[in-house]
Design a protein around this motif. Structure first.
Motif, PDB file in Angstrom:
ATOM      1  N   THR A 129      23.983  -5.615 -51.288  1.00  6.67           N
ATOM      2  CA  THR A 129      23.085  -5.556 -52.448  1.00  6.67           C
ATOM      3  C   THR A 129      21.835  -4.721 -52.176  1.00  6.67           C
ATOM      4  OG1 THR A 129      22.019  -7.563 -51.690  1.00  6.67           O
ATOM      5  CG2 THR A 129      23.840  -7.805 -53.212  1.00  6.67           C
TER       6      THR A 129
ATOM      7  N   ARG B 294      22.503  -1.212 -62.155  1.00  2.00           N
ATOM      8  CA  ARG B 294      21.168  -1.312 -61.588  1.00  2.00           C
ATOM      9  C   ARG B 294      20.202  -0.337 -62.256  1.00  2.00           C
ATOM     10  NH1 ARG B 294      21.639  -1.920 -55.223  1.00  2.00           N
ATOM     11  NH2 ARG B 294      23.762  -2.303 -55.924  1.00  2.00           N
TER      12      ARG B 294
ATOM     13  N   HIS C 203      14.610  10.930 -79.072  1.00  2.61           N
ATOM     14  CA  HIS C 203      15.226  11.259 -77.793  1.00  2.61           C
ATOM     15  C   HIS C 203      14.498  12.417 -77.102  1.00  2.61           C
ATOM     16  CE1 HIS C 203      18.314  12.523 -74.947  1.00  2.61           C
ATOM     17  NE2 HIS C 203      18.196  13.718 -75.443  1.00  2.61           N
TER      18      HIS C 203
ATOM     19  N   ALA D 120      25.708  17.470 -72.896  1.00  2.00           N
ATOM     20  CA  ALA D 120      24.785  18.490 -73.392  1.00  2.00           C
ATOM     21  C   ALA D 120      23.931  19.013 -72.239  1.00  2.00           C
ATOM     22  CB  ALA D 120      23.903  17.910 -74.491  1.00  2.00           C
ATOM     23  N   GLY D 121      23.540  18.110 -71.349  1.00  2.58           N
ATOM     24  CA  GLY D 121      22.779  18.534 -70.190  1.00  2.58           C
ATOM     25  C   GLY D 121      23.572  19.468 -69.297  1.00  2.58           C
TER      26      GLY D 121
ATOM     27  N   THR E  86      31.038   2.919 -64.975  1.00  6.61           N
ATOM     28  CA  THR E  86      30.656   2.402 -66.278  1.00  6.61           C
ATOM     29  C   THR E  86      31.480   3.119 -67.338  1.00  6.61           C
ATOM     30  OG1 THR E  86      28.994   4.035 -66.782  1.00  6.61           O
ATOM     31  CG2 THR E  86      28.331   2.232 -65.357  1.00  6.61           C
TER      32      THR E  86
ATOM     33  N   ARG F 235      32.571   1.902 -58.661  1.00 13.17           N
ATOM     34  CA  ARG F 235      32.555   1.271 -59.976  1.00 13.17           C
ATOM     35  C   ARG F 235      32.151   2.292 -61.022  1.00 13.17           C
ATOM     36  NH1 ARG F 235      28.874  -3.769 -59.134  1.00 13.17           N
ATOM     37  NH2 ARG F 235      27.672  -2.120 -58.141  1.00 13.17           N
TER      38      ARG F 235
ATOM     39  N   ARG G 287      18.314  28.121 -67.373  1.00 19.56           N
ATOM     40  CA  ARG G 287      18.533  26.670 -67.387  1.00 19.56           C
ATOM     41  C   ARG G 287      18.553  26.103 -65.978  1.00 19.56           C
ATOM     42  NH1 ARG G 287      20.998  23.877 -71.760  1.00 19.56           N
ATOM     43  NH2 ARG G 287      22.057  22.566 -70.243  1.00 19.56           N
TER      44      ARG G 287
ATOM     45  N   GLU H  72      19.221   6.966 -73.714  1.00 20.54           N
ATOM     46  CA  GLU H  72      19.799   8.304 -73.857  1.00 20.54           C
ATOM     47  C   GLU H  72      18.955   9.336 -73.109  1.00 20.54           C
ATOM     48  OE1 GLU H  72      21.897   7.576 -78.207  1.00 20.54           O
ATOM     49  OE2 GLU H  72      20.204   8.924 -78.037  1.00 20.54           O
TER      50      GLU H  72
ATOM     51  N   PRO I 154      25.196   2.180 -61.339  1.00 19.06           N
ATOM     52  CA  PRO I 154      25.818   1.221 -62.248  1.00 19.06           C
ATOM     53  C   PRO I 154      25.253  -0.176 -62.075  1.00 19.06           C
ATOM     54  CG  PRO I 154      27.486   2.618 -61.269  1.00 19.06           C
ATOM     55  CD  PRO I 154      26.187   2.952 -60.588  1.00 19.06           C
TER      56      PRO I 154
ATOM     57  N   ARG J 219      27.631   8.133 -77.268  1.00 22.57           N
ATOM     58  CA  ARG J 219      26.439   8.951 -77.504  1.00 22.57           C
ATOM     59  C   ARG J 219      25.743   9.282 -76.187  1.00 22.57           C
ATOM     60  NH1 ARG J 219      23.899   9.699 -82.132  1.00 22.57           N
ATOM     61  NH2 ARG J 219      21.866   9.427 -81.171  1.00 22.57           N
ATOM     62  N   GLU J 220      25.684   8.319 -75.285  1.00 21.31           N
ATOM     63  CA  GLU J 220      25.078   8.603 -73.986  1.00 21.31           C
ATOM     64  C   GLU J 220      25.865   9.681 -73.256  1.00 21.31           C
ATOM     65  OE1 GLU J 220      23.161   4.159 -73.324  1.00 21.31           O
ATOM     66  OE2 GLU J 220      24.805   4.815 -72.058  1.00 21.31           O
TER      67      GLU J 220
ATOM     68  N   GLY K 206      20.952  13.966 -65.715  1.00 26.38           N
ATOM     69  CA  GLY K 206      21.665  15.231 -65.687  1.00 26.38           C
ATOM     70  C   GLY K 206      20.817  16.352 -65.120  1.00 26.38           C
TER      71      GLY K 206
ATOM     72  N   LYS L 292      24.950  13.086 -74.533  1.00 31.61           N
ATOM     73  CA  LYS L 292      23.693  13.579 -73.964  1.00 31.61           C
ATOM     74  C   LYS L 292      23.940  14.179 -72.582  1.00 31.61           C
ATOM     75  CE  LYS L 292      21.098  12.062 -77.368  1.00 31.61           C
ATOM     76  NZ  LYS L 292      22.244  11.778 -78.257  1.00 31.61           N
ATOM     77  N   THR L 293      24.743  13.500 -71.800  1.00 30.78           N
ATOM     78  CA  THR L 293      25.030  14.004 -70.456  1.00 30.78           C
ATOM     79  C   THR L 293      25.727  15.358 -70.521  1.00 30.78           C
ATOM     80  OG1 THR L 293      25.200  11.772 -69.570  1.00 30.78           O
ATOM     81  CG2 THR L 293      26.277  13.530 -68.332  1.00 30.78           C
TER      82      THR L 293
ATOM     83  N   LYS M 198      19.768   9.269 -69.459  1.00 29.85           N
ATOM     84  CA  LYS M 198      20.993  10.015 -69.148  1.00 29.85           C
ATOM     85  C   LYS M 198      20.695  11.509 -69.043  1.00 29.85           C
ATOM     86  CE  LYS M 198      23.715   6.391 -69.367  1.00 29.85           C
ATOM     87  NZ  LYS M 198      22.609   5.418 -69.400  1.00 29.85           N
ATOM     88  N   THR M 199      19.904  11.993 -69.956  1.00 31.50           N
ATOM     89  CA  THR M 199      19.569  13.419 -69.931  1.00 31.50           C
ATOM     90  C   THR M 199      18.837  13.781 -68.642  1.00 31.50           C
ATOM     91  OG1 THR M 199      19.454  13.503 -72.333  1.00 31.50           O
ATOM     92  CG2 THR M 199      18.283  15.230 -71.113  1.00 31.50           C
TER      93      THR M 199
END
Lengths: 232, 232
Positions: free
Chosen positions: A7, B85, B28, A74-75, A26, A24, B168, B68, B83, A67-68, B75, A71-72, B71-72
């Motif tokens: 942990t 955490r 966002h 898109a990055g 998600t 793991r 980018r 969101e 995960p 949706r998340e 990236g 976003k990823t 997440k960006t």
DNA sequence: TGCGGTTATTCTGCATACAGAGCACAGAAT
DNA sequence: ATTCTGTGCTCTGTATGCAGAATAACCGCA
């Protein structure tokens, strides 16, 4: 259950045969990879608007992780997010492709120089093995495995350079180009030329000649761009 | 209402004094920029776990746009997602910094070569103006403006290369290094050396000498890495 | 006093609900 | 007939609710 998940690093019980930590995933991660594949495989056409609910039901998840994931991606440059209009699959102009290839070239040249300095012999042997395998696929004109091995070689070169940011940038750009590259491997003489260049790369790699490797990689990319140019 | 929103390009009513399109921002986007600033300004310490609800209330938004945004930023390499955490502010080892700088160097060298070929005279003049302004700040030892102009120059060089993927990648890496770079600009002689290198860059730029520019940029980065090395 | 196990609490991941912005279609006016 | 406008539907953006994992607190015991 030998709570080896560690942990907060309390006595990691080193050198127990625990193997790698359980990877793991998600839902977010899974959706990201699935969507990425869908884009590179062309199941989501460039320019197309991504309907969230349709994808949700298709993937069997709710809108939140989807949706998340958007976003990823898109990055990573695979999608474009337009406010109030959602995600759009990025479409590439000729210039976009040329620009991407130019950056890929620079990154791989850097990787080539680095890898000749820092890579282990085992790593180099591994890449050469990939090369041999790819050559075997070439002589029997087995295109899909050839293509995959080709990608694997380029990725391995970058991986062997042991530079995480470099690998990240390379991976993102390669994902963007993946679809286009797959199209543009036509014509037996072009294919032969590409194979020749890879042969040169293998030689330079075996000799750990970073400068030569960088030179060949540069040429390989320049000609690669020319190869896909008249396809588009 | 003059429905000039132009749904699918139906006569855009050209040359009306409409100005630029209204830059609409979703929550966002705003959260992304805010968080990015918080990371580079050190208000979120490296290694720290990001508590979602705490940030939510602080920013006055709900968890959805915040997540969101996380997440960006992950990236972009500013955060790390573990995960179950949540998000952790990425902390950089010495090697990470060196690796990033190496890639930044390669990218800016490429940008330098490109820009000497393709940039407009106006663009080059603009960069030289930034340089002059920075020099003015240097002589009065005005550190913060100097730092910002420094960043602006490097960004402008990349921007003038007119290569979106390059820009980018560069932007992402620069954001990662921003915080560390700001720390490591100490010592008058180091500062003077950096200023000298910028002077050389300006000369090469004015002459559109791509190779010379790339050479100086490379040296600038190598020495820049050395400059921040003993600070860390 | 230090340690192991158990319980409580916190926090993340995911699903769902709601409001407003786009978009399409139909009807009215020229 | 064509263009403009109004209305209804679809879809995105945001908020909230809920379940399970992770962490912290607690207590018994050596």
């Amino acid at each position: 259950m030998s709570s080896s998940t560690a942990t907060a690093t309390p006595r990691p019980i080193d050198s127990l045969p625990a193997g790698l930590p359980i990877a793991r995933q998600t839902l977010h991660d899974q959706v990201v990879t699935r969507l990425r594949d869908m884009v590179t495989e062309g199941r989501l056409a460039p320019g197309q608007r991504v309907n969230e609910v349709a994808l949700c039901t298709g993937l069997g998840v709710s809108r939140t992780p989807l949706r998340e994931a958007l976003k990823t991606l898109a990055g990573e440059g695979l999608l474009e997010l337009v406010p109030a209009r959602g995600a759009i699959v990025r479409s590439f102009t000729d210039k976009d492709v040329a620009d991407c290839m130019m950056v890929l070239k620079a990154l791989e040249q850097l990787a080539g120089r680095l890898l000749c300095q820092v890579a282990s012999d085992a790593a180099i042997t591994g890449i050469l093995a990939l090369h041999a395998e790819m050559q075997a696929r070439y002589v029997v004109r087995d295109r899909l495995p050839y293509f995959k091995l080709n990608q694997a070689i380029h990725s391995s070169i970058v991986a062997a350079a042991d530079n995480a940011p470099l690998a990240r940038a390379h991976e993102a750009l390669q994902a963007q180009m993946k679809r286009i590259r797959f199209i543009g491997h036509e014509g037996p003489e072009k294919w032969a030329a590409a194979m020749d260049e890879h042969e040169e790369m293998a030689v330079a790699l075996a000799q750990r000649d970073g400068e030569a490797l960088a030179e060949v990689i540069g040429r390989h990319h320049d000609r690669g761009l020319a190869r896909i140019r008249d396809v588009i």
